[in-house]
Design a protein around this motif. Sequence first.
Motif, PDB file in Angstrom:
ATOM      1  N   THR A 104       0.832  -1.206   0.000  1.00 51.74           N
ATOM      2  CA  THR A 104       0.000   0.000   0.000  1.00 51.74           C
ATOM      3  C   THR A 104       0.864   1.252   0.000  1.00 51.74           C
ATOM      4  N   LEU A 105       1.910   1.263   0.818  1.00 49.89           N
ATOM      5  CA  LEU A 105       2.817   2.405   0.886  1.00 49.89           C
ATOM      6  C   LEU A 105       3.549   2.602  -0.439  1.00 49.89           C
ATOM      7  N   ALA A 106       3.961   1.497  -1.066  1.00 56.63           N
ATOM      8  CA  ALA A 106       4.671   1.588  -2.349  1.00 56.63           C
ATOM      9  C   ALA A 106       3.782   2.212  -3.421  1.00 56.63           C
ATOM     10  N   ARG A 107       2.517   1.804  -3.473  1.00 52.56           N
ATOM     11  CA  ARG A 107       1.592   2.359  -4.459  1.00 52.56           C
ATOM     12  C   ARG A 107       1.392   3.861  -4.240  1.00 52.56           C
ATOM     13  N   LEU A 108       1.215   4.258  -2.988  1.00 59.26           N
ATOM     14  CA  LEU A 108       0.987   5.668  -2.671  1.00 59.26           C
ATOM     15  C   LEU A 108       2.178   6.533  -3.070  1.00 59.26           C
ATOM     16  N   LEU A 109       3.382   6.101  -2.674  1.00 60.51           N
ATOM     17  CA  LEU A 109       4.580   6.889  -2.956  1.00 60.51           C
ATOM     18  C   LEU A 109       4.890   6.949  -4.447  1.00 60.51           C
ATOM     19  N   THR A 110       4.590   5.878  -5.179  1.00 60.27           N
ATOM     20  CA  THR A 110       4.840   5.877  -6.623  1.00 60.27           C
ATOM     21  C   THR A 110       4.003   6.938  -7.318  1.00 60.27           C
ATOM     22  N   VAL A 111       2.732   7.047  -6.944  1.00 65.25           N
ATOM     23  CA  VAL A 111       1.838   8.053  -7.540  1.00 65.25           C
ATOM     24  C   VAL A 111       2.289   9.470  -7.180  1.00 65.25           C
ATOM     25  N   VAL A 112       2.615   9.693  -5.906  1.00 64.95           N
ATOM     26  CA  VAL A 112       3.011  11.031  -5.464  1.00 64.95           C
ATOM     27  C   VAL A 112       4.319  11.464  -6.132  1.00 64.95           C
ATOM     28  N   THR A 113       5.264  10.538  -6.262  1.00 67.20           N
ATOM     29  CA  THR A 113       6.547  10.870  -6.893  1.00 67.20           C
ATOM     30  C   THR A 113       6.367  11.180  -8.377  1.00 67.20           C
ATOM     31  N   ALA A 114       5.505  10.426  -9.046  1.00 69.88           N
ATOM     32  CA  ALA A 114       5.211  10.717 -10.461  1.00 69.88           C
ATOM     33  C   ALA A 114       4.639  12.126 -10.590  1.00 69.88           C
ATOM     34  N   GLY A 115       3.785  12.508  -9.650  1.00 67.04           N
ATOM     35  CA  GLY A 115       3.237  13.862  -9.654  1.00 67.04           C
ATOM     36  C   GLY A 115       4.300  14.919  -9.429  1.00 67.04           C
ATOM     37  N   ALA A 116       5.255  14.627  -8.542  1.00 66.45           N
ATOM     38  CA  ALA A 116       6.342  15.577  -8.271  1.00 66.45           C
ATOM     39  C   ALA A 116       7.219  15.765  -9.501  1.00 66.45           C
ATOM     40  N   PHE A 117       7.474  14.679 -10.238  1.00 62.18           N
ATOM     41  CA  PHE A 117       8.250  14.781 -11.476  1.00 62.18           C
ATOM     42  C   PHE A 117       7.514  15.634 -12.500  1.00 62.18           C
ATOM     43  N   LEU A 118       6.203  15.406 -12.611  1.00 65.60           N
ATOM     44  CA  LEU A 118       5.405  16.173 -13.565  1.00 65.60           C
ATOM     45  C   LEU A 118       5.407  17.656 -13.203  1.00 65.60           C
ATOM     46  N   ALA A 119       5.336  17.965 -11.911  1.00 66.76           N
ATOM     47  CA  ALA A 119       5.345  19.360 -11.464  1.00 66.76           C
ATOM     48  C   ALA A 119       6.649  20.057 -11.832  1.00 66.76           C
ATOM     49  N   LEU A 120       7.763  19.299 -11.818  1.00 67.65           N
ATOM     50  CA  LEU A 120       9.062  19.880 -12.164  1.00 67.65           C
ATOM     51  C   LEU A 120       9.101  20.382 -13.596  1.00 67.65           C
ATOM     52  N   ALA A 121       8.330  19.736 -14.460  1.00 69.04           N
ATOM     53  CA  ALA A 121       8.312  20.168 -15.858  1.00 69.04           C
ATOM     54  C   ALA A 121       7.732  21.571 -15.999  1.00 69.04           C
ATOM     55  N   TYR A 122       6.871  21.964 -15.067  1.00 73.05           N
ATOM     56  CA  TYR A 122       6.205  23.271 -15.133  1.00 73.05           C
ATOM     57  C   TYR A 122       6.823  24.298 -14.187  1.00 73.05           C
ATOM     58  N   PHE A 123       7.517  23.824 -13.151  1.00 79.11           N
ATOM     59  CA  PHE A 123       8.105  24.735 -12.154  1.00 79.11           C
ATOM     60  C   PHE A 123       9.607  24.491 -12.021  1.00 79.11           C
ATOM     61  N   SER A 124      10.286  24.430 -13.163  1.00 84.24           N
ATOM     62  CA  SER A 124      11.719  24.095 -13.161  1.00 84.24           C
ATOM     63  C   SER A 124      12.589  25.220 -12.630  1.00 84.24           C
ATOM     64  N   ASP A 125      11.998  26.401 -12.390  1.00 80.51           N
ATOM     65  CA  ASP A 125      12.769  27.518 -11.841  1.00 80.51           C
ATOM     66  C   ASP A 125      12.574  27.670 -10.332  1.00 80.51           C
ATOM     67  N   ARG A 126      11.781  26.774  -9.731  1.00 78.26           N
ATOM     68  CA  ARG A 126      11.489  26.838  -8.295  1.00 78.26           C
ATOM     69  C   ARG A 126      12.335  25.803  -7.543  1.00 78.26           C
ATOM     70  N   LEU A 127      13.201  26.269  -6.664  1.00 75.63           N
ATOM     71  CA  LEU A 127      14.075  25.357  -5.926  1.00 75.63           C
ATOM     72  C   LEU A 127      13.281  24.380  -5.066  1.00 75.63           C
ATOM     73  N   VAL A 128      12.173  24.815  -4.504  1.00 66.61           N
ATOM     74  CA  VAL A 128      11.374  23.950  -3.641  1.00 66.61           C
ATOM     75  C   VAL A 128      10.852  22.741  -4.414  1.00 66.61           C
ATOM     76  N   SER A 129      10.617  22.894  -5.710  1.00 63.94           N
ATOM     77  CA  SER A 129      10.139  21.775  -6.527  1.00 63.94           C
ATOM     78  C   SER A 129      11.194  20.682  -6.604  1.00 63.94           C
ATOM     79  N   TYR A 130      12.452  21.082  -6.722  1.00 67.13           N
ATOM     80  CA  TYR A 130      13.546  20.104  -6.770  1.00 67.13           C
ATOM     81  C   TYR A 130      13.699  19.407  -5.427  1.00 67.13           C
ATOM     82  N   CYS A 131      13.599  20.165  -4.354  1.00 68.10           N
ATOM     83  CA  CYS A 131      13.745  19.580  -3.012  1.00 68.10           C
ATOM     84  C   CYS A 131      12.674  18.517  -2.762  1.00 68.10           C
ATOM     85  N   PHE A 132      11.458  18.837  -3.152  1.00 66.56           N
ATOM     86  CA  PHE A 132      10.335  17.919  -2.971  1.00 66.56           C
ATOM     87  C   PHE A 132      10.526  16.661  -3.806  1.00 66.56           C
ATOM     88  N   ALA A 133      10.920  16.833  -5.068  1.00 68.66           N
ATOM     89  CA  ALA A 133      11.114  15.690  -5.966  1.00 68.66           C
ATOM     90  C   ALA A 133      12.275  14.810  -5.504  1.00 68.66           C
TER      91      ALA A 133
END
Length: 395
Positions: free
Chosen positions: A282-311
């Motif tokens: 269950t934990l693996a499924r949850l983290l996989t989805v959230v991490t995929a979302g963090a990667f996708l967010a980086l494509a749009y917020f590549s100038d925000r340092l906090v986005s890299y820290c989160f990813a």
Amino acid sequence: MAYPNRQSESEVSLSTVLTLALTTCVLLANIYYPQTILSSMASDLGLRSETSGSIITAGQIGYAIGILLIVPLADKIRNRQLICLLTISVSVCLAICSQSSGKNMFMTVACLTGVFSSVVQVAVPFAASLTEPEHRGRVLGLVLGGLVSGIVLSRTTASFADQYIGWRGLYLTAAAVTLILAVLQYRTLPEKVPAGNGESLTRILLSLPRIFLKTEGLKTWLAIASLPMTAAALFWSVVPMQLADCVLLTKSEIAVVSLCGAVSIPTVIGVGVLLDKGYGATLARLLTVVTAGAFLALAYFSDRLVSYCFAIALCDTVLIVVTAVVQRSVFLLNALQTARLNAVNVASNFAGSAAGSFVGPWIYQHWGFATVVGVGCALLSIDFVFCLRMTDVRG
């Protein structure tokens, strides 16, 4: 790898578990040092930016080869002897790497470093063999915590070292530390005689294809583990260059940012407890989805340092959670062949990791950072589909 007279968790020496954790930490760090200093190493060794990923790939390919050729020996040779001998070999290779005069010499010795560093995957099932299945998650959590520490701290260590003593000084220092580790292993680790000690090496190696093809459920577990490894390698092969080019960070600042992955170190110890209670899948499924979302967010917020820290924090965490879930499940497929099952599992993981490390800089140079994280997001999304087939198992 089956051992007679398995100890209960309370009987396992703390020094033994900590030594095995330190082994995974130090030896795996030796492979991951180049991740945040690719530009410096490539320039010194005469490599172009788009092919700089081959510096990481060399060690990872060697690691995969070692997994297939050396790790199965854990079913035949006394583990303390094998671990100490290969750790000394890593130390020698690191010293030679520090004096490499060109890319060909470095790549060759880096590959050998990876081959010998595969002894990490002898240490992991060795730790598992010391405890009963119902307590194995906790011990594996500690040892895998060392593994994660090695990956995370190698990036920060390498960035600081490159600024003050250079990458060659880093490798020479690592050689000395690894040699000291070998002495500690010899003095601390117990002698265990594998139950498969009478089986010939040829028979052990020839059994690997059969295990891959005929072990029920193994191929699904391999896919679940290798996809996030590929995504993480793809990400880390380019994120230091992106932080320098787009966010304009210095080497020291990149070193500090890379420490965001350190949140995965205490996480992995807690994951061991969750595995024993049956919540790993269950934990693996949850983290996989959230991490995929963090990667996708980086494509749009590549100038925000906090986005890299989160990813970065999520990338390292999902990697170790999925690895722990898969590794524990693979060990349960056949208790008499854990070393060989582990060899097939980790070789598959590092084949994916080597591919990600190699193509990452190439994609970055030709199509940019957004494409890199987009590919990573796609890989994690596919992994989530595979994770839906996982079942939580208690104990």
